[in-house]
Design a protein around this motif. Structure first.
Motif, short mmCIF file in Angstrom:
data_model
loop_
_atom_site.label_atom_id
_atom_site.label_comp_id
_atom_site.label_asym_id
_atom_site.label_seq_id
_atom_site.Cartn_x
_atom_site.Cartn_y
_atom_site.Cartn_z
N TYR A 1 11.61 113.21 -21.27
CA TYR A 1 11.75 113.37 -19.83
C TYR A 1 12.87 112.48 -19.31
N TYR A 2 13.79 113.08 -18.55
CA TYR A 2 14.93 112.38 -18.02
C TYR A 2 14.88 112.29 -16.50
N CYS A 3 15.19 111.14 -15.99
CA CYS A 3 15.31 110.92 -14.56
C CYS A 3 16.74 111.20 -14.13
N SER A 4 16.91 111.79 -12.96
CA SER A 4 18.24 112.03 -12.42
C SER A 4 18.31 111.58 -10.97
N ALA A 5 19.51 111.22 -10.56
CA ALA A 5 19.74 110.83 -9.18
C ALA A 5 21.11 111.29 -8.75
N ASN A 6 21.17 111.96 -7.62
CA ASN A 6 22.43 112.38 -7.02
C ASN A 6 22.80 111.29 -6.02
N LEU A 7 23.87 110.54 -6.30
CA LEU A 7 24.17 109.40 -5.47
C LEU A 7 25.66 109.21 -5.23
N LEU A 8 25.94 108.41 -4.22
CA LEU A 8 27.30 108.07 -3.83
C LEU A 8 27.50 106.57 -3.99
N LYS A 9 28.55 106.18 -4.66
CA LYS A 9 28.92 104.77 -4.75
C LYS A 9 29.74 104.43 -3.51
N ILE A 10 29.14 103.69 -2.62
CA ILE A 10 29.74 103.40 -1.33
C ILE A 10 31.05 102.64 -1.48
N GLY A 11 32.09 103.17 -0.84
CA GLY A 11 33.40 102.53 -0.88
C GLY A 11 34.22 102.83 -2.11
N LEU A 12 33.62 103.46 -3.10
CA LEU A 12 34.31 103.75 -4.35
C LEU A 12 34.51 105.24 -4.60
N GLU A 13 33.62 106.06 -4.07
CA GLU A 13 33.67 107.49 -4.28
C GLU A 13 33.48 108.24 -2.97
N ARG A 14 33.99 109.46 -2.93
CA ARG A 14 33.79 110.33 -1.76
C ARG A 14 32.79 111.43 -2.04
N ARG A 15 32.45 111.62 -3.29
CA ARG A 15 31.51 112.67 -3.69
C ARG A 15 30.23 112.08 -4.26
N PHE A 16 29.12 112.73 -3.95
CA PHE A 16 27.88 112.41 -4.62
C PHE A 16 27.95 112.98 -6.04
N ARG A 17 27.49 112.20 -7.00
CA ARG A 17 27.51 112.61 -8.40
C ARG A 17 26.12 112.45 -9.01
N ASP A 18 25.89 113.20 -10.08
CA ASP A 18 24.61 113.12 -10.78
C ASP A 18 24.64 112.03 -11.85
N TYR A 19 23.61 111.20 -11.86
CA TYR A 19 23.45 110.17 -12.86
C TYR A 19 22.13 110.38 -13.58
N TRP A 20 22.07 109.91 -14.83
CA TRP A 20 20.93 110.17 -15.69
C TRP A 20 20.41 108.90 -16.36
N GLY A 21 19.11 108.87 -16.55
CA GLY A 21 18.52 107.81 -17.34
C GLY A 21 18.60 108.14 -18.81
N GLN A 22 18.10 107.25 -19.66
CA GLN A 22 18.15 107.44 -21.10
C GLN A 22 17.04 108.33 -21.63
N GLY A 23 16.02 108.56 -20.84
CA GLY A 23 14.92 109.41 -21.23
C GLY A 23 13.73 108.63 -21.76
N THR A 24 12.56 109.21 -21.60
CA THR A 24 11.33 108.62 -22.12
C THR A 24 10.50 109.72 -22.78
N GLN A 25 9.98 109.44 -23.96
CA GLN A 25 9.25 110.44 -24.73
C GLN A 25 7.83 110.60 -24.21
N VAL A 26 7.43 111.85 -23.99
CA VAL A 26 6.06 112.20 -23.65
C VAL A 26 5.53 113.12 -24.74
N THR A 27 4.46 112.72 -25.38
CA THR A 27 3.85 113.52 -26.45
C THR A 27 2.40 113.81 -26.10
N VAL A 28 2.05 115.09 -26.07
CA VAL A 28 0.69 115.52 -25.77
C VAL A 28 0.10 116.11 -27.04
N SER A 29 -0.85 115.42 -27.63
CA SER A 29 -1.41 115.85 -28.91
C SER A 29 -2.80 115.27 -29.10
N SER A 30 -3.63 116.01 -29.81
CA SER A 30 -4.96 115.55 -30.16
C SER A 30 -4.98 114.91 -31.53
#
Length: 122
Positions: A93-122
């Motif tokens: 599972y990956y987290c994402s955020a659409n964000l603007l770096k204030i003073g550095l960018e004019r466009r919102f961009r997508d950023y991503w986390g490294q991910g975390t494993q979710v395992t569903v098993s008996s």
């Protein structure tokens, strides 16, 4: 410098629950939409849920009614509460955020986390 760090993944039994969190760290940014995606080996990354800054949400049909996305704007954090988990929910599972770096960018961009494993098993 902006980083997204996920936590809360792990191994759970079918029917169980898990709560993921993702915190954005750094300074000088403004976050718009945040969301969660998931991916299994050999498949494309899949949208799970999105949430706007005002709280408007969208869910994939496969998780609607079972998962709940929320956020804490003051903490720059997004959460994913997952209930009634099945083996089909197993993925990174990956987290994402659409964000603007204030003073550095004019466009919102997508950023991503490294991910975390979710395992569903008996």
């Amino acid at each position: 410098q902006v980083q997204l760090v996920e936590s809360g993944g792990g191994l759970v039994q079918p029917g169980g629950s898990l709560r993921l969190s993702c915190a954005a760290s750094g300074s000088g940014f403004s976050i718009n939409v945040m969301g969660w995606y998931r991916q299994v080996p050999g498949k494309e990354r899949e949208l799970v849920a999105l949430i706007s800054r005002s709280g408007t949400t969208n869910y994939a049909d496969s998780v609607k009614g079972r998962f709940t996305i929320s956020r804490d704007n003051a903490k720059d954090t997004v959460y994913l509460q997952m209930n009634s988990l099945t083996p089909e929910d197993t993925a990174v599972y990956y987290c994402s955020a659409n964000l603007l770096k204030i003073g550095l960018e004019r466009r919102f961009r997508d950023y991503w986390g490294q991910g975390t494993q979710v395992t569903v098993s008996s």
